[in-house]
Design a protein around this motif. Structure first.
Motif, mmCIF file in Angstrom:
data_model
loop_
_atom_site.group_PDB
_atom_site.id
_atom_site.type_symbol
_atom_site.label_atom_id
_atom_site.label_comp_id
_atom_site.label_asym_id
_atom_site.label_seq_id
_atom_site.Cartn_x
_atom_site.Cartn_y
_atom_site.Cartn_z
ATOM 1 N N LYS A 136 0.839 -1.190 0.000
ATOM 2 C CA LYS A 136 0.000 0.000 0.000
ATOM 3 C C LYS A 136 0.881 1.250 0.000
ATOM 4 C CE LYS A 136 -3.965 -2.165 0.310
ATOM 5 N NZ LYS A 136 -4.970 -2.115 -0.777
ATOM 6 N N ASP A 177 -2.767 4.778 -2.922
ATOM 7 C CA ASP A 177 -3.912 4.306 -2.151
ATOM 8 C C ASP A 177 -4.514 5.407 -1.281
ATOM 9 O OD1 ASP A 177 -3.883 1.255 -2.670
ATOM 10 O OD2 ASP A 177 -1.798 1.756 -2.233
ATOM 11 N N GLN A 178 -3.702 6.395 -0.903
ATOM 12 C CA GLN A 178 -4.201 7.501 -0.090
ATOM 13 C C GLN A 178 -3.329 8.715 -0.337
ATOM 14 O OE1 GLN A 178 -6.892 7.172 2.532
ATOM 15 N NE2 GLN A 178 -6.852 9.342 2.009
ATOM 16 N N HIS A 200 -9.919 9.536 -2.299
ATOM 17 C CA HIS A 200 -8.993 9.108 -1.249
ATOM 18 C C HIS A 200 -8.019 10.221 -0.861
ATOM 19 C CE1 HIS A 200 -6.972 7.688 -5.076
ATOM 20 N NE2 HIS A 200 -6.011 8.424 -4.543
ATOM 21 N N PHE A 413 -6.017 0.258 6.606
ATOM 22 C CA PHE A 413 -5.559 -0.617 5.528
ATOM 23 C C PHE A 413 -5.477 -2.078 5.971
ATOM 24 C CE2 PHE A 413 -3.758 3.448 4.010
ATOM 25 C CZ PHE A 413 -4.330 3.468 2.753
#
Length: 415
Positions: A136, A177-178, A200, A413
């Motif tokens: 991630k 992912d963020q 996100h 996560f």
């Protein structure tokens, strides 16, 4: 206090990738160090970074060491003259490549990697490795490029460099992912960059050092004693005196009221505009201005309390591109604040919403001079603003609260 039950996360790996880290202590280095050490209570944290290049440049440090429970692995890049933009980009690119190869053999499936952005390819390379290993990737944005470079006149708006930056940003922001940003204005800019194609993007502010920076009696301030200014109405500006700060607006306002012997201005710090400031003080005969060299962060409680009123500024075009973190420690010191910035900036929004000072457009020195004269006559108003500033710092911008926000983000996560 964060629940002890979170200790069950301690076997999880968290890798942090940043150009700068301890023992450097300027903005990004300081906050990433504090973040890593705070999260090391709950995860096995490894930081991949470069060698000290700013406040601790030349310090003798190890390539690999553990500091306050954080495993630190430093990589070397070229060390050409960083004052030359092209050579600085070469330095950053070579550092990014060395870190990339270290990440290739360090990241494993299921790991969580937080990478800090900058004018370098490190975030893109980190995302590539995360994709290869199915890890991630969280992107933390401290400053938005190329917007900072455009606002400060380094590159033009319509250049090929600008278009390349923006294309790569769109790809990166969409695929991590963020995305973590420092303020509402920065979130709006990030959403614009992604063309509202993601959901996100999360705001997590920087913090104020509320455990070490407290309001203190001005009459007992060591710096004001050194400068012989205890009997003056002192307005201070502490931090970077660089291209992104509206120093010219401040000096133009100061010139308008330079004959008021009761009001004095103290600038603490250094930066690209410092030589210009020194020349202007001589040329304009600004006897109401004192420049103080940059002081260590450990002296913040002293120099941030050396005033009745503080100033923080950003030039036009910087709204969304950066958030001056010094604001939070000014608040921790219980000082009212004049925000010299665009109305939509996070700096201005905080000052208005918390009712801790005034907001002035970054190209309006006449209004700034009027605000200063108004503040000079309102001692009780300033006192109440300072109390609200300290309260807001404690309730909303403490390190404990910010670490909690990151902890919750990272734990999400694992769900």
């Amino acid at each position: 206090m964060i629940s002890d039950s979170s200790q069950s996360q301690v076997n999880r790996k968290l890798l942090i990738v940043s150009e700068v880290y301890f023992p450097d202590e300027q903005g990004t280095a300081y906050y990433i160090t504090g973040l890593a050490e705070g999260l090391a209570e709950y995860f096995r944290v490894t930081v991949f970074c470069g060698y000290p290049t700013v406040t601790a440049r030349g310090s003798q440090v190890r390539t690999k060491e553990t500091v306050n429970k954080v495993r630190v692995e430093r990589c070397r890049g070229t060390t050409f003259n960083k004052n030359n933009l092209l050579l600085r980009l070469v330095n950053l690119s070579t550092l990014s490549l060395f870190v990339f190869f270290r990440l290739l053999i360090s990241i494993r499936k299921g790991d969580i990697v937080l990478v800090v952005n900058g004018p370098h390819p490190l975030p893109l390379l980190t995302k590539v490795v995360c994709s290869i290993h199915k890890a991630k990737c969280i992107l933390r944005i401290d400053d938005v490029y190329p917007e900072v470079l455009i606002a400060t006149g380094v590159i033009p708006e319509n250049s090929l460099t600008t278009r390349c930056f923006r294309f790569l940003n769109t790809v990166l922001y969409r695929r991590v992912d963020q995305v973590v940003v420092l303020g509402r204005d920065m979130k709006a800019l990030a959403e614009k960059i992604t063309r509202n194609g993601v959901n996100h993007i999360k705001i997590i502010h920087n913090w104020g050092d509320v455990d070490t920076v407290f309001p203190k009696d001005k009459a007992k301030n060591r710096l004001l004693d050194e400068l012989g200014l205890k009997d003056r109405f002192v307005i201070s500006c502490a931090g970077n005196m660089g291209k992104a700060q509206a120093i010219e607006t401040m000096f133009n306002a100061i010139s308008m009221i330079k004959n008021n012997a009761e009001i004095h201005f103290v600038f603490v710090g250094s930066g690209a505009k410092r030589p210009w400031m020194e020349r202007e003080i001589r040329t304009r005969k600004l006897h109401n201005v004192t420049l103080v060299d940059q002081r260590p962060r450990s002296d913040q409680a002293n120099f941030l309390n050396a005033c009745d009123l503080a100033m923080a500024s950003l030039i036009p075009g910087m709204a969304g591109a950066g958030v001056p973190s010094r604001m939070y420690n000014v608040m921790a010191a219980g000082k009212p604040l004049i925000a010299i910035a665009e109305a939509e900036s996070e700096l201005s929004k905080v000052v208005w919403e918390e009712q801790i000072g005034w907001v002035v457009e970054p190209d309006n020195p006449e209004k700034l001079s009027n605000v200063i004269l108004e503040a000079y006559t309102k001692k009780e108003v300033l006192h109440n603003m300072g109390k609200r500033a300290r309260m807001a710092a404690e309730l909303q911008y403490s390190r404990e609260k910010i670490i909690q926000n990151y902890l919750e983000l990272i734990k999400s996560f694992y769900n």
